[in-house]
Write a protein that holds these residues in place. Structure first.
Motif, PDB file in Angstrom:
ATOM      1  N   ALA A 288       0.789  -1.286   0.047  1.00 59.51           N
ATOM      2  CA  ALA A 288      -0.140  -0.069  -0.033  1.00 59.51           C
ATOM      3  C   ALA A 288       1.006   1.227  -0.123  1.00 59.51           C
ATOM      4  CB  ALA A 288      -0.928  -0.069   1.054  1.00 59.51           C
ATOM      5  N   TYR A 289       2.089   1.173   0.691  1.00 58.35           N
ATOM      6  CA  TYR A 289       2.872   2.326   0.953  1.00 58.35           C
ATOM      7  C   TYR A 289       3.402   2.623  -0.594  1.00 58.35           C
ATOM      8  CZ  TYR A 289       6.830   5.002   2.448  1.00 58.35           C
ATOM      9  OH  TYR A 289       7.675   6.170   2.276  1.00 58.35           O
ATOM     10  N   VAL A 290       3.916   1.566  -1.179  1.00 60.61           N
ATOM     11  CA  VAL A 290       4.674   1.716  -2.622  1.00 60.61           C
ATOM     12  C   VAL A 290       3.571   2.287  -3.484  1.00 60.61           C
ATOM     13  CG1 VAL A 290       5.511   0.647  -4.483  1.00 60.61           C
ATOM     14  CG2 VAL A 290       6.448   0.092  -2.132  1.00 60.61           C
ATOM     15  N   MET A 291       2.375   1.789  -3.339  1.00 67.23           N
ATOM     16  CA  MET A 291       1.395   1.879  -4.552  1.00 67.23           C
ATOM     17  C   MET A 291       0.818   3.552  -4.374  1.00 67.23           C
ATOM     18  SD  MET A 291      -2.714   0.364  -4.851  1.00 67.23           S
ATOM     19  CE  MET A 291      -2.235  -1.042  -5.645  1.00 67.23           C
ATOM     20  N   THR A 292       0.740   3.944  -3.066  1.00 63.87           N
ATOM     21  CA  THR A 292       0.300   5.293  -3.098  1.00 63.87           C
ATOM     22  C   THR A 292       1.308   6.175  -3.195  1.00 63.87           C
ATOM     23  OG1 THR A 292       0.561   5.016  -0.664  1.00 63.87           O
ATOM     24  CG2 THR A 292      -1.830   4.985  -1.447  1.00 63.87           C
ATOM     25  N   GLY A 293       2.645   5.673  -3.123  1.00 65.71           N
ATOM     26  CA  GLY A 293       3.720   6.364  -3.648  1.00 65.71           C
ATOM     27  C   GLY A 293       4.129   6.649  -5.152  1.00 65.71           C
ATOM     28  N   LEU A 294       3.562   5.543  -5.691  1.00 60.18           N
ATOM     29  CA  LEU A 294       3.629   5.705  -7.194  1.00 60.18           C
ATOM     30  C   LEU A 294       2.529   6.393  -8.083  1.00 60.18           C
ATOM     31  CD1 LEU A 294       4.654   1.886  -8.087  1.00 60.18           C
ATOM     32  CD2 LEU A 294       6.173   3.845  -8.233  1.00 60.18           C
ATOM     33  N   VAL A 295       1.276   6.293  -7.480  1.00 63.40           N
ATOM     34  CA  VAL A 295       0.396   6.970  -8.060  1.00 63.40           C
ATOM     35  C   VAL A 295      -0.377   7.800  -7.026  1.00 63.40           C
ATOM     36  CG1 VAL A 295      -1.817   6.537  -9.472  1.00 63.40           C
ATOM     37  CG2 VAL A 295      -0.037   4.853  -9.087  1.00 63.40           C
ATOM     38  N   ASN A 296      -0.917   9.148  -7.587  1.00 67.69           N
ATOM     39  CA  ASN A 296      -1.436   9.990  -6.656  1.00 67.69           C
ATOM     40  C   ASN A 296      -2.878   9.112  -6.160  1.00 67.69           C
ATOM     41  OD1 ASN A 296      -3.684  12.018  -5.692  1.00 67.69           O
ATOM     42  ND2 ASN A 296      -1.645  13.230  -5.763  1.00 67.69           N
ATOM     43  N   TYR A 297      -2.997   9.135  -4.874  1.00 58.45           N
ATOM     44  CA  TYR A 297      -4.328   8.408  -4.449  1.00 58.45           C
ATOM     45  C   TYR A 297      -5.669   8.827  -4.903  1.00 58.45           C
ATOM     46  CZ  TYR A 297      -6.014  12.459  -1.803  1.00 58.45           C
ATOM     47  OH  TYR A 297      -6.290  13.655  -1.558  1.00 58.45           O
ATOM     48  N   LYS A 298      -5.627   9.911  -5.687  1.00 63.65           N
ATOM     49  CA  LYS A 298      -6.832  10.377  -6.139  1.00 63.65           C
ATOM     50  C   LYS A 298      -7.185   9.520  -7.481  1.00 63.65           C
ATOM     51  CE  LYS A 298      -6.712  15.183  -4.522  1.00 63.65           C
ATOM     52  NZ  LYS A 298      -5.763  16.314  -4.724  1.00 63.65           N
ATOM     53  N   ASP A 299      -6.038   9.123  -7.999  1.00 61.91           N
ATOM     54  CA  ASP A 299      -6.262   8.310  -9.301  1.00 61.91           C
ATOM     55  C   ASP A 299      -6.498   6.908  -9.154  1.00 61.91           C
ATOM     56  OD1 ASP A 299      -5.819  10.724 -10.697  1.00 61.91           O
ATOM     57  OD2 ASP A 299      -3.621  10.359 -11.020  1.00 61.91           O
ATOM     58  N   LEU A 300      -6.540   6.401  -7.882  1.00 59.15           N
ATOM     59  CA  LEU A 300      -6.433   4.879  -7.866  1.00 59.15           C
ATOM     60  C   LEU A 300      -7.625   4.439  -7.715  1.00 59.15           C
ATOM     61  CD1 LEU A 300      -3.723   4.673  -5.065  1.00 59.15           C
ATOM     62  CD2 LEU A 300      -3.601   3.710  -7.345  1.00 59.15           C
ATOM     63  N   ASN A 301      -8.897   5.141  -7.995  1.00 58.87           N
ATOM     64  CA  ASN A 301     -10.350   4.484  -7.851  1.00 58.87           C
ATOM     65  C   ASN A 301     -10.535   3.959  -9.453  1.00 58.87           C
ATOM     66  OD1 ASN A 301     -12.851   3.883  -7.305  1.00 58.87           O
ATOM     67  ND2 ASN A 301     -13.647   5.554  -7.336  1.00 58.87           N
ATOM     68  N   VAL A 302      -9.647   2.798  -9.486  1.00 61.29           N
ATOM     69  CA  VAL A 302      -9.719   1.894 -10.890  1.00 61.29           C
ATOM     70  C   VAL A 302      -9.787   0.620 -10.339  1.00 61.29           C
ATOM     71  CG1 VAL A 302      -8.613   3.412 -12.419  1.00 61.29           C
ATOM     72  CG2 VAL A 302      -7.385   2.108 -11.237  1.00 61.29           C
ATOM     73  N   ALA A 303     -10.254  -0.384 -11.028  1.00 69.56           N
ATOM     74  CA  ALA A 303     -10.387  -1.819 -10.589  1.00 69.56           C
ATOM     75  C   ALA A 303      -9.171  -2.597 -10.739  1.00 69.56           C
ATOM     76  CB  ALA A 303     -11.499  -2.713 -11.208  1.00 69.56           C
ATOM     77  N   ALA A 304      -8.100  -2.062 -11.534  1.00 63.56           N
ATOM     78  CA  ALA A 304      -6.844  -2.937 -11.568  1.00 63.56           C
ATOM     79  C   ALA A 304      -5.871  -1.764 -10.987  1.00 63.56           C
ATOM     80  CB  ALA A 304      -6.580  -3.467 -12.874  1.00 63.56           C
ATOM     81  N   PRO A 305      -5.696  -1.313  -9.732  1.00 66.08           N
ATOM     82  CA  PRO A 305      -4.915  -0.250  -9.568  1.00 66.08           C
ATOM     83  C   PRO A 305      -3.217  -0.798  -9.793  1.00 66.08           C
ATOM     84  CG  PRO A 305      -5.762  -0.955  -7.626  1.00 66.08           C
ATOM     85  CD  PRO A 305      -6.620  -1.654  -8.749  1.00 66.08           C
ATOM     86  N   ALA A 306      -2.792  -2.094  -9.318  1.00 65.88           N
ATOM     87  CA  ALA A 306      -1.653  -2.565  -9.507  1.00 65.88           C
ATOM     88  C   ALA A 306      -1.049  -2.158 -10.602  1.00 65.88           C
ATOM     89  CB  ALA A 306      -1.576  -3.939  -8.938  1.00 65.88           C
ATOM     90  N   ALA A 307      -1.814  -2.560 -11.798  1.00 69.53           N
ATOM     91  CA  ALA A 307      -1.531  -2.448 -13.207  1.00 69.53           C
ATOM     92  C   ALA A 307      -1.383  -0.872 -13.320  1.00 69.53           C
ATOM     93  CB  ALA A 307      -2.584  -2.985 -13.958  1.00 69.53           C
TER      94      ALA A 307
END
Ligand code: ALA
Length: 474
Positions: A288-307
Motif C-alpha cells: 500500500a505504501y509503494v502503490m500510493t507512492g507511485l500513483v496519486n491516491y486520487k487516481d487509484l479508483n480503478v479496478a486494477a490499480p496495481a497495473a
C-alpha cells in the motif's frame, strides 16, 4: 430441542467422522501458512486497496491496514483456540453450534454466505478488471457494456465515465470454477504452493521495483483532511478504510477448516493462522505504501490499480506478467471461497437447517454438485451485476460479524465448559476476545449505515428462513 440447543464437542466430532470418513492428518505448520496466504492475498490487495485509498484514506491507507490487522490478530487467536479444540470443517458455524446453540449457529452460517459467496463475487469482479486490463495490453479492447456492472463507473482513457450492462468475464470465471468444483478437484498442497509462490513473488517484485520510483510528492498530504462527510478522509476515513480493506485479510479463518487434517493442531493451527496473518500484514503495508507512492491516491479508483501503478515505473513490459500472476492468484481465492461455501452449506444441510439437496453428493463425481450449481447462479449474478465496492463492503461487514461471534464463542465456552481440554488457549482471556469484539465492532461501525442496513436485511431474511423452514427440519 430449542433455539439454544447446543451440540457437544463429542457429538460434533462423532458426526464429522460418520461413515468412517476420517481425514488423515498430514498438514504441517508451513502447509497451513501456504494455505492461509493462498486464501488471503487477492482482490483486497490488488483492487480494493486502490479504491479505499482514493475514496477514504489517501496514503494513510497503510494505517488502515495496520488497524485491520489488529482486529484480525485478536480474532485469529480466538479462531486458534476453537479450531484446535473443535477440529472440524464448518468453521464458525460449527463453533457456534458448540457454544451458543442452534439459532446462533444458523445466523452465523447465514452470515458466512456474505463472507464466502459474496466474497467470491467480489473477487470475480476484480478478476474481470485484471483480464480486461491484460487484454488491453494486447490491443484487445472489450466494450465497457460487457465488462462492468450497470452501477460501476468506469473511467475511460479519454476521461469520460461509462457504465456497463453486465460483467461477463466475472460471470465466466464463476461458471468455470463452479464446473471445476463439480467435476471434482483435488487441490494438492503443491499446486497451492506454486500459486502462493507466484502471488507472493509478484507482490514482492512490485514492492521491490516500485520502491525506487516512488514520487514523495504523492505522500502530501499523507492523511488528507475530511471532506465534511463522515468516512471521506480524515480519521473517520482511515477507520472506514480499515473496515473496507479488512476484506484483504479474509481467508485466514479458512485455515481453521483444515484443522481435521492437521498434524498436532495444538501447535500448528495457531502458527498457521497467525503466521499467515503476520506475513500478509507485512506485505500489505509495504504494498500500500509503494502503490500510493507511485500513483496519486486520487487516481487509484480503478479496478486494477496495481497495473496502473506499474505504468508509473519504466518496467511496462512487466505489466502483463504481473497481471497473469494476479489473475492466477485471484482464481485460487475464488476457488477456495466457493469450495468453503459449499462445505458450510453441506454441514448446515446435514443438520437439516438447509434443504437436503445442499448436501447431496453426486454418485460418480463425489461433489455437492447441486449446491455448486446454485452457488454458480447466485455468485455469478452478483459478479455480473454488482459493483465491487458494494459486494466488498458486504463481505467485510458479514465476516466482521462472524469474527465477533467467534470471539464471543471463546468467552461463552470458557464460562460454560471451563474444564474442557483446550489444546491451544487464547492468552489473556477475557481481554483478547473482548478486544477482538471491540475492534471488529469498531470497524463495522465505520462501514456506514447503508452496509448496516444491508446486513440487517440479510439477517432478517435468514431468520425468516430459519423460523419457516430450518426450525421444522433440523
Ligand atoms: N482476502 C481475499 C481477497 O482479498 C478474500 O481476495
Amino acid at each position: 430441542m430449542g433455539l439454544w440447543t447446543r451440540k457437544t464437542i463429542q457429538e460434533l466430532q462423532e458426526s464429522s467422522e460418520e461413515g468412517g470418513q476420517k481425514l488423515s492428518r498430514h498438514l504441517g505448520a508451513v502447509d497451513l501458512i501456504f494455505l492461509g496466504i493462498g486464501c488471503i492475498v487477492g482482490a483486497g490487495l490488488f483492487s480494493i486497496t486502490g479504491i479505499a485509498a482514493a475514496e477514504n484514506a489517501g496514503p494513510a491507507i497503510v494505517i488502515s491496514f495496520i488497524i485491520a490487522s489488529i482486529g484480525c490478530a485478536f480474532a485469529g487467536l480466538c479462531y486458534s483456540e476453537l479450531a484446535a479444540m473443535i477440529p472440524i470443517a464448518g468453521s464458525a458455524y460449527t463453533f457456534a453450534y458448540a457454544t451458543m446453540g442452534e439459532l446462533m449457529a444458523w445466523s452465523i452460517g447465514w452470515t458466512l454466505i456474505l463472507e464466502y459467496a459474496i466474497g467470491a463475487a467480489a473477487v470475480s469482479i476484480s478478476w474481470s478488471a485484471y483480464l480486461v486490463s491484460l487484454l488491453q495490453d494486447f490491443n484487445l479492447q472489450l466494450p465497457t457494456s460487457i465488462t462492468a456492472s450497470p452501477w460501476q463507473p468506469v473511467k475511460l482513457v479519454n476521461g469520460i465515465q461509462e457504465y456497463g450492462i453486465i460483467n461477463l468475464p466475472a460471470l465466466l470465471i464463476v461458471v468455470l470454477i463452479s464446473i471445476i468444483l463439480i467435476i471434482g478437484i483435488k487441490q494438492s498442497a503443491i499446486a497451492n504452493a506454486v500459486m502462493v509462490v507466484t502471488k507472493v513473488s509478484v507482490t514482492l517484485a512490485f514492492i521491490g521495483i516500485g520502491y525506487f520510483y516512488i514520487d514523495s510528492a504523492n505522500y502530501h498530504p499523507f492523511l488528507p483532511s475530511n471532506t465534511g462527510h463522515f468516512g471521506e478522509f480524515g480519521w473517520s476515513g482511515v477507520f472506514r478504510a480499515a473496515g473496507i480493506v479488512f476484506f484483504a485479510y479474509i481467508g485466514f479463518d479458512a485455515v481453521s477448516t483444515a484443522a481435521q487434517e492437521t498434524k498436532n493442531p495444538q501447535r500448528n493451527m495457531p502458527i498457521g493462522i497467525l503466521g499467515s496473518l503476520v506475513i500478509c500484514t507485512f506485505l500489505y503495508v509495504l504494498f500500500a505504501y509503494v502503490m500510493t507512492g507511485l500513483v496519486n491516491y486520487k487516481d487509484l479508483n480503478v479496478a486494477a490499480p496495481a497495473a496502473l501503478a506499474i505504468e508509473h515505473t519504466p518496467f511496462h513490459w512487466l505489466q502483463w506478467l504481473v497481471k497473469i500472476a494476479i489473475l492466477t492468484g485471484l482464481t485460487s481465492v475464488i476457488l477456495v471461497l466457493l469450495l468453503g461455501q459449499s462445505r458450510i452449506f453441506y454441514s448446515m444441510a446435514k443438520d437439516g437447517l438447509l434443504p437436503a439437496f445442499f448436501c447431496e453428493v453426486h454418485p460418480k463425481l463425489h461433489t455437492p454438485w447441486r449446491s455448486n450449481l446454485i452457488l454458480m447462479v447466485f455468485v455469478g449474478s452478483f459478479g455480473a451485476l454488482a459493483p465491487l465496492e458494494l459486494v466488498g463492503s458486504m463481505t467485510s461487514i458479514g465476516t466482521l460479524l462472524a469474527f465477533v461471534m467467534v470471539c464471543a464463542g471463546v468467552l461463552v465456552l470458557r464460562y460454560l465448559e471451563p474444564n474442557l481440554i483446550r489444546p491451544f488457549k487464547t492468552p489473556f482471556v477475557p481481554w483478547v476476545p473482548l478486544m477482538g469484539i471491540c475492534v471488529c465492532l469498531f470497524m463495522m461501525f465505520f462501514l456506514g449505515w447503508e452496509n448496516w442496513m444491508r446486513l440487517f436485511l440479510w439477517l432478517v431474511i435468514g431468520l425468516l428462513i430459519y423460523f419457516y423452514y430450518g426450525r421444522f427440519h433440523r
